[in-house]
Design a protein around this motif. Structure first.
Motif, short mmCIF file in Angstrom:
data_model
loop_
_atom_site.label_atom_id
_atom_site.label_comp_id
_atom_site.label_asym_id
_atom_site.label_seq_id
_atom_site.Cartn_x
_atom_site.Cartn_y
_atom_site.Cartn_z
N ILE A 144 0.96 -1.20 -0.08
CA ILE A 144 -0.02 0.06 0.02
C ILE A 144 0.93 1.15 0.01
CG2 ILE A 144 -1.55 1.34 1.53
CD1 ILE A 144 -2.82 -1.24 2.31
N VAL A 145 2.10 1.09 0.83
CA VAL A 145 2.89 2.43 0.87
C VAL A 145 3.89 2.51 -0.31
CG1 VAL A 145 4.39 3.49 2.35
CG2 VAL A 145 2.64 2.42 3.36
N LEU A 146 4.66 1.48 -0.34
CA LEU A 146 5.70 2.03 -1.28
C LEU A 146 5.63 1.41 -2.85
CD1 LEU A 146 8.65 0.67 0.71
CD2 LEU A 146 7.96 2.84 0.50
N LEU A 147 4.61 0.64 -3.07
CA LEU A 147 4.59 0.22 -4.55
C LEU A 147 4.34 1.39 -5.54
CD1 LEU A 147 3.46 -3.65 -4.59
CD2 LEU A 147 5.71 -2.68 -5.03
N PRO A 148 3.15 2.11 -5.03
CA PRO A 148 2.93 3.25 -5.64
C PRO A 148 3.88 4.32 -5.96
CG PRO A 148 1.10 2.70 -4.18
CD PRO A 148 2.22 1.90 -3.93
N VAL A 149 4.45 4.36 -4.73
CA VAL A 149 5.88 5.70 -4.84
C VAL A 149 6.60 5.01 -5.59
CG1 VAL A 149 7.47 6.73 -3.32
CG2 VAL A 149 5.43 6.05 -2.48
N ALA A 150 7.15 3.78 -5.82
CA ALA A 150 8.22 3.19 -6.63
C ALA A 150 7.85 3.42 -8.08
CB ALA A 150 8.43 1.66 -6.35
N LEU A 151 6.41 3.11 -8.24
CA LEU A 151 5.77 3.15 -9.49
C LEU A 151 6.26 4.84 -10.20
CD1 LEU A 151 4.89 2.08 -12.29
CD2 LEU A 151 2.46 2.71 -10.97
N GLY A 152 5.64 5.64 -9.21
CA GLY A 152 5.99 6.96 -9.74
C GLY A 152 7.22 7.52 -9.81
N MET A 153 8.20 7.00 -9.08
CA MET A 153 9.63 7.29 -9.34
C MET A 153 10.05 6.47 -10.34
SD MET A 153 11.10 6.73 -5.41
CE MET A 153 12.80 7.26 -5.88
N PHE A 154 9.64 5.53 -10.76
CA PHE A 154 10.00 4.92 -12.10
C PHE A 154 9.53 5.62 -13.33
CE2 PHE A 154 8.97 2.29 -15.76
CZ PHE A 154 10.36 1.59 -15.77
N VAL A 155 8.38 6.36 -13.33
CA VAL A 155 7.82 7.02 -14.46
C VAL A 155 8.71 8.13 -14.54
CG1 VAL A 155 5.93 8.45 -15.02
CG2 VAL A 155 5.45 6.15 -13.94
N ARG A 156 9.11 8.86 -13.25
CA ARG A 156 9.87 9.96 -13.34
C ARG A 156 11.33 9.84 -13.74
NH1 ARG A 156 11.03 15.20 -12.16
NH2 ARG A 156 8.83 15.31 -11.45
N TRP A 157 11.74 8.83 -13.66
CA TRP A 157 13.10 8.31 -14.34
C TRP A 157 13.03 7.89 -15.72
CZ3 TRP A 157 14.84 2.96 -15.17
CH2 TRP A 157 16.17 2.67 -15.51
N GLN A 158 11.93 7.32 -16.36
CA GLN A 158 11.70 6.93 -17.64
C GLN A 158 11.17 8.13 -18.33
OE1 GLN A 158 12.60 4.57 -19.48
NE2 GLN A 158 13.20 2.87 -18.00
N TRP A 159 10.40 8.93 -17.88
CA TRP A 159 9.80 10.03 -18.68
C TRP A 159 9.56 11.28 -17.84
CZ3 TRP A 159 7.17 5.25 -18.16
CH2 TRP A 159 7.36 4.46 -19.16
#
Length: 301
Positions: A144-159
């Motif tokens: 609940i806490v970390l997976l959405p944060v990790a996804l958002g960080m991945f989006v920022r890193w890629q795009w």
């Protein structure tokens, strides 16, 4: 709260909020912590040690029912939310420090939130094993806490361009979703809330005010800079009420546990706003007095 909203709506709402947090984070936000270790360490001590102890004292002083007492302790263990960053920006805090603290606290909370909640359950509701956060529940909290944060960080890193473009809309959406979630929690459990409002309104206001004060004055007493202390204040004083509501209702399956977070989530906006304007007014007087003293010293030379 209706089952569909509880099982689907709440996790989705929190996921969007945490995704928005991830869109604003970079790996550098974690490494930046090394540049301000003292301010970060003091803020973490306030967040992880002083606040739970303070909340425990308030709960005992107000003689809350066991379930509401556990709900308050769960709220105290929740990390700062994205709203803290907005308030810090509004009142000229070190927003970069806020972002780093939010990132670090979100990771630490995966472990400390279940720990503090279990300790509260053991003290106030001994024998209630069904409410304990076992390994499977801890994994749920992690997801609940970390997976959405990790996804958002991945989006920022890629795009990164897309992430920058989406940052403001998602921030606005996060605030709107936060308000809707809390309003939904209140409306859907209005009878239960009204029965306990007399107990919860004052303690949640006091807890918010004391959290803001601890977050600001403890760093200042330890010679942390003004802007960093403001950032610490809002990070420690504005908890992620949505996270506490989601864990109470979907992970632990207990609506009553979410009531302190629901009441706090409404009142914290006003308490934090008043605290911020109070700080601003106080510092204007201090700066004016220092300016007058400097002018007088210069003219006497």
């Amino acid at each position: 709260m209706g089952s569909a909203l509880t099982t689907i709506g709440l996790p989705v709402a929190l996921g969007i909020i945490m995704l928005g947090l991830g869109l604003s984070l970079r790996v550098g936000d974690f490494t930046r912590i090394a540049k301000h270790p003292r301010a970060v360490f003091i803020a973490l001590v306030c967040q992880l040690l002083i606040l739970p102890a303070l909340c425990f004292g308030l709960v005992l002083a107000f003689n809350l029912s066991p379930v509401l007492a556990v709900g308050m302790m769960m709220l105290a263990a929740s990390p700062g939310g994205t709203t803290a960053n907005l308030y810090s920006h509004l009142f000229r805090g070190d927003v970069a420090l806020n972002i780093s603290l939010t990132a670090l606290n979100s990771v630490i909370a995966v472990f400390t939130l279940p720990l503090i909640t279990n300790l509260a359950i053991a003290h106030f509701m001994p024998g209630e094993e069904t409410l304990g956060l076992q390994l499977s529940k801890t994994i749920e909290v992690f997801a609940i806490v970390l997976l959405p944060v990790a996804l958002g960080m991945f989006v920022r890193w890629q795009w990164p361009t897309f992430a920058d473009r989406m940052d403001k809309p998602v921030r606005v959406a996060s605030v709107v979703i936060l308000i809707v979630v809390i309003a939904g929690a209140i409306v859907s459990n209005l009878d239960m809330l009204l029965e306990n409002l007399g107990q919860l309104a004052l303690i949640t206001v006091l807890f918010c005010l004391l959290s803001l004060s601890v977050g600001f004055f403890v760093p200042r007493l330890l010679r942390v800079g003004r802007t960093q202390a403001i950032a610490s204040s809002f990070e420690i004083g504005i908890h992620n009420a949505t996270l506490a509501i989601v864990i109470a209702q979907t992970v632990l399956g207990n609506t009553e546990l979410s009531l302190p977070a629901a009441v706090y989530g409404v009142l914290m906006f006003f308490v934090a706003l008043a605290f911020g304007f109070g700080l601003r007014a106080a510092y204007r007087r201090v700066d004016a007095a220092e300016g007058a003293a400097n002018s007088a010293a210069a003219s006497s030379v």
